[in-house]
Design an enzyme around this catalytic site. Sequence first.
Site, mmCIF file in Angstrom:
data_model
loop_
_atom_site.group_PDB
_atom_site.id
_atom_site.type_symbol
_atom_site.label_atom_id
_atom_site.label_comp_id
_atom_site.label_asym_id
_atom_site.label_seq_id
_atom_site.Cartn_x
_atom_site.Cartn_y
_atom_site.Cartn_z
ATOM 1 N N SER A 141 -5.402 -0.333 2.270
ATOM 2 C CA SER A 141 -5.674 -0.041 0.884
ATOM 3 C C SER A 141 -5.789 1.609 0.835
ATOM 4 C CB SER A 141 -6.945 -0.950 0.417
ATOM 5 O OG SER A 141 -7.577 -0.173 -0.889
ATOM 6 N N GLU A 143 -8.135 2.601 -1.074
ATOM 7 C CA GLU A 143 -9.580 2.815 -1.104
ATOM 8 C C GLU A 143 -10.138 3.709 0.071
ATOM 9 O OE1 GLU A 143 -10.928 2.161 -4.407
ATOM 10 O OE2 GLU A 143 -12.374 1.979 -3.188
ATOM 11 N N TYR A 165 -16.092 -2.592 1.195
ATOM 12 C CA TYR A 165 -14.789 -3.052 1.218
ATOM 13 C C TYR A 165 -13.750 -2.415 1.947
ATOM 14 C CZ TYR A 165 -10.060 -3.746 -0.550
ATOM 15 O OH TYR A 165 -8.667 -3.930 -1.033
#
Length: 354
Positions: A141, A143, A165
């Site tokens: 990801s 992120e 996460y």
Amino acid sequence: MTIAKNKYTIFIMKRAFVTGITGQDGFYLSKLLLEKGYEVSGTIRRSSTFNTTRIDSLISDYKNTEQFKLYYSDLLDSSSINSLIQKIKPHEVYNLAAQSHVAVSFKNPHFSVLTSTSGSLSLLDAVKNLDSNIKYYQASSSEMFGGVGSESLNETSLFIPKSPYAAGKLFAHNITRIYRESYDMFCSNGILFNHESPLRGETFVTRKISRAVGRIYHKIQNKLTLGNLDAVRDWGFAGDYVNAMWMILQHDKPDDWVIATGEAYSVKDFAREAFKVVDLDWEDYVLSDKKYERPNEVHHLLGDPTKAKNELKWKPETSFKDLVKMMVESDLLLAEQEKVLLDKKLIKPTWDNS
Ligand code: NAP
Ligand code: G4F
């Protein structure tokens, strides 16, 4: 894939194993693979309510075939993961399962981190023990970058994760690379930037906006309360991005790939565009409340998909404007149905209609 044997031709279906098949990407990827003739096996979690809504159409379309199979499992249950890999003997594994909501990962950090860390390790080990030629895709990801500056990010950019996460995803990303380098396995990471669709979970910001626009247009919601309106994301269409996942596993060598549109917009831009679809002004409806902000915000994510464009020949097909329109039009239909049920007093609003 076909194998010619004497005068007979035997067709061998490629087998794909997909974790997280009940999620947004699980649906789009399964649809793509089934249409390509794959046999698709996926894991679902036992839940006290039905959780297969997104894939019900596939269950129905393929019910008289052996092409689409579902098994109860959980990435935290390594023995079931191992048994399934042994039973299915897949050619390709797509690890899509995750507790994928960044804000929720601050509330449930152990579960969120373990699903990505222990989960990816269980799956990689099961693959290595069965057949190191199996191709493995890890749902990495954007992120992981942390979104500190505003420059566009590529495969060589620094990772500075800002949430449980993202930290869990970074472990999964690294262990995938480590298995690739240590055991000569075909393990690839797709570093996907945000991708959305009419099937996006309703608590992610884009869908929260498109759902609200549908309900506000049909006069069953008055206001929409969001968090940080200035956050910037590179938003693409999930249907385009699952194609990249498949192309990553068909490439001649395993690698890490940034998948993005190369264009960034703010939450405010998304809201403005979504309300414009129904000729309304977003500023008349959108509020901001700190309760939707995160303990550590990722401010700006913009991807540079040059490598995927040049080497995979992948490119996004859906523009930002078309994506917003697609989501709003789908949610206008859902809101229309809700209005009928509300008028007949068959349901009560579960959304914020204060
Ligand atoms: P999603 O809609 O939230 O789907 C997540 C899936 O993972 C669901 O099927 C969920 O099952 C399953 N799951 C959660 N915890 C699990 C566990 N412990 N064991 C087994 N399954 C579990 O996510 P998505 O948007 O499709 O994203 C797919 C993957 O890409 C995720 O790993 C996500 O982190 C990653 N990713 C997404 C984006 C994006 O913008 N969408 C961008 C980059 C990376 P239930 O349905 O039972 O909850
Ligand atoms: O839609 P979001 O919750 O997505 P976020 O945090 O970017 O994560 C998604 O994309 C990642 C890829 O970069 C995936 F890995 C991850 O699994 C997930 O799919 O929030 C987007 C932005 C954030 O900055 C958030 O603070 O929108 C901001 N925001 C503003 N108001 C809001 C809200 N986010 C949510 N969910 N709800 C709001 O009311």
